[in-house]
Design an enzyme around this catalytic site. Structure first.
Site, PDB file in Angstrom:
ATOM      1  N   ASN A 138       5.196   0.481 -15.808  1.00 31.26           N
ATOM      2  CA  ASN A 138       6.620   0.362 -15.515  1.00 31.26           C
ATOM      3  C   ASN A 138       6.856  -0.994 -14.849  1.00 31.26           C
ATOM      4  O   ASN A 138       5.920  -1.750 -14.580  1.00 31.26           O
ATOM      5  CB  ASN A 138       7.130   1.530 -14.662  1.00 31.26           C
ATOM      6  N   MET A 139       8.099  -1.316 -14.578  1.00 32.70           N
ATOM      7  CA  MET A 139       8.415  -2.655 -14.070  1.00 32.70           C
ATOM      8  C   MET A 139       7.749  -2.912 -12.722  1.00 32.70           C
ATOM      9  O   MET A 139       7.257  -4.019 -12.459  1.00 32.70           O
ATOM     10  CB  MET A 139       9.934  -2.820 -13.960  1.00 32.70           C
ATOM     11  N   SER A 140       7.721  -1.905 -11.878  1.00 38.89           N
ATOM     12  CA  SER A 140       7.095  -2.058 -10.567  1.00 38.89           C
ATOM     13  C   SER A 140       5.603  -2.337 -10.709  1.00 38.89           C
ATOM     14  O   SER A 140       5.054  -3.217 -10.032  1.00 38.89           O
ATOM     15  CB  SER A 140       7.329  -0.800  -9.729  1.00 38.89           C
ATOM     16  N   GLU A 141       4.937  -1.596 -11.579  1.00 42.64           N
ATOM     17  CA  GLU A 141       3.498  -1.792 -11.798  1.00 42.64           C
ATOM     18  C   GLU A 141       3.222  -3.161 -12.420  1.00 42.64           C
ATOM     19  O   GLU A 141       2.232  -3.826 -12.081  1.00 42.64           O
ATOM     20  CB  GLU A 141       2.955  -0.674 -12.693  1.00 42.64           C
ATOM     21  N   ASP A 173       4.566   9.782 -18.385  1.00 42.50           N
ATOM     22  CA  ASP A 173       3.685  10.659 -19.168  1.00 42.50           C
ATOM     23  C   ASP A 173       4.271  10.918 -20.549  1.00 42.50           C
ATOM     24  O   ASP A 173       3.558  10.935 -21.559  1.00 42.50           O
ATOM     25  CB  ASP A 173       3.482  11.997 -18.447  1.00 42.50           C
TER      26      ASP A 173
END
EC number: 2.7.1.167
Length: 476
Positions: free
Chosen positions: A195-198, A264
């Site tokens: 995701n964007m944060s990761e 998921d």
């Protein structure tokens, strides 16, 4: 582009990762404990849900794929509950059992839909246990087209680079739902889905779209990834590959209630689609649609084939009525029943539609709110009626029926009797024309057992397809 649902039942996928059990203790609170200033919850409901990598496997199974799940568990009651939960939905467990370790469990105490406390039962996995898990998972590689590495940073996937290389050498695609800032651990993977944060945890703050693409391509080159799919919440997804322009896919979510488990769902839909040969852009579009469904649900949830079909039809502007597939009809029927509508079903060949048919279908429709007409396909008509039949091919017969005001849905079936399709759909009322006994009507027993009813209606005298054909032949 218009996307149809692939044959997910042909997908063979292996999920490897951190498995866990999400356990919920729920009940009312009405007083404060005399022992400490905390509420007392009178537990009246206990629910177990497979979580982590197990939720990924459940998503694949719910879509219709064949899936095995490799993970580390203890020798405890929680492992038994987790096994029971996944096997009930068709997931095949491939556990590496370590007796001295607990199965990871997240116990949440709930009251009035609020989480009061969470208790975690877990211990760090030693590196040798991760190696043992990956070694056992290697034995499954010849049976699958895609592997999903579901990393929740619990230690099950410690150093997967060698495993990834062995999978790729066998022609198996490796998809990774990553965790942490060290993407070098996944070197050589087919696709990562941060995701964007990761993503920003690895590459730093992203200034704009162009910066995202530039930094993603640098990761592809540095770690030998084939693609990155960055999920971006309300901005949708961006697919970056080494040899093609980036693909921005807008979100399709209409209402967002809970993003729990959306990652998921994304990787599950990707894996299932790629396992049956979908091109990567198509697989990403399907994953995006699935994510749009799951964020509209509360809590960790899965997406079914029927929900995905309905969402794809809605995005194409289709009404959900008329000629439909069996899966589409199953979803439409479920929605109709939720609205309190009574669904009537009948069946037949309807080779040459005549006044008797029209009258009969009007009578059937009057018995409820919606009418399904199941139609024999061409091969079954020939078996039942003989050579020279049907006069009209299936698509024409269904098109004419769908044009009648009394008919809501038309669905084909290939067997000589509609026993199977009726048993699956279970309408509120099953109707048959002629002089049948109720107990002899195909599917009747199943409908009655489910709380429905069966009714026989008379045909209009002197009007039949056979008579019309004989009359035409006599005049030639």
């Amino acid at each position: 582009m218009k996307i149809s649902l692939p044959a997910f039942e042909k997908a063979n996928v292996l999920v490897v990762g951190d498995v866990m059990l999400d356990r919920y203790w729920s009940g009312p609170t009405g007083r404060i404990s005399p022992e400490a200033p905390v509420p007392v919850v009178r537990v009246n409901q206990i629910e177990d849900r497979p979580g982590g990598a197990a939720n990924v496997a459940l998503n694949i199974a719910t879509l219709g794929g064949q899936v095995s799940l490799a993970g580390i568990v203890g020798e405890d009651e929680t492992a038994a509950a987790l096994t029971q939960g996944i096997e009930a939905l068709g997931v095949v467990p491939k556990w590496h059992t370590v007796a001295e370790l607990p199965t990871i469990t997240k116990l949440r105490v709930m009251s009035r839909n609020q989480q009061l406390i969470r208790l975690d039962f877990e211990e760090a996995y030693p590196a040798e246990q991760s190696l043992a898990l990956l070694a056992s998972a290697e034995k499954e590689l010849d049976k699958v087209a895609v592997v999903v590495l579901s990393d929740y940073a619990k230690g099950a996937i410690d150093k997967p680079e060698a495993f990834i290389a062995k999978a790729k050498a066998k022609g198996v695609k490796v998809l990774v739902d990553p965790k942490g800032s060290d993407f070098s651990r996944y070197r050589g993977a087919t696709l990562l889905t941060p995701n964007m944060s990761e993503f920003e945890q690895v590459v730093g703050k992203v200034a704009d779209e162009a910066d995202l693409v530039t930094k993603a391509k640098e990761l592809l080159k540095e770690f030998d990834f084939e693609a990155l799919l960055v999920t971006r919440s309300e901005k949708g997804m961006t697919l970056i590959t080494a040899d093609a322009p980036e693909l921005h896919i807008p979100t399709v979510a209409h209402e967002v209630y809970d993003v729990t488990g959306a990652g998921d769902t994304v990787i599950s839909a990707l894996a299932t689609s790629l396992a049956v040969g979908c091109e990567l852009p198509v697989a990403c579009a399907l994953a995006n649609t699935a994510a749009g469904i799951v964020v509209g649900k509360l809590g960790t949830s899965t997406v079914s084939r029927i929900e995905l079909i309905a969402a794809l039809n809605l995005s194409h502007g289709e009404s959900g009525y008329g000629v439909v597939s069996e899966d589409q009809l199953a979803y439409a029927l479920e929605q109709a029943k939720l609205k309190g509508e009574r669904v009537v079903m009948t069946n037949g060949c309807f080779d040459i539609l005549h006044a008797g048919h029209v009258s009969y279908l009007q009578q059937a429709r009057a018995l409820g709110d919606r009418l399904i007409v199941a139609v024999n396909d061409d091969d079954s008509v020939k078996r039942l009626k003989g050579d020279g039949r049907p006069v009209n091919k299936l698509d024409r017969r269904m098109a004419v029926l769908a044009g009648l005001a009394s008919v809501d849905w038309v669905v084909p079936f290939s067997e000589d009797t509609p026993q199977r399709i009726i048993s699956r759909l279970l309408p509120n009322k099953l109707v048959k024309g002629g002089d049948y006994n109720v107990e002899d009507i195909a599917g009747g027993k199943e409908v009655i057992a489910a709380g429905g009813s069966v009714e026989v209606l008379g045909f209009e005298d002197g009007v039949s397809t056979t008579a019309i054909i004989e009359n035409i032949m006599a005049k030639q």
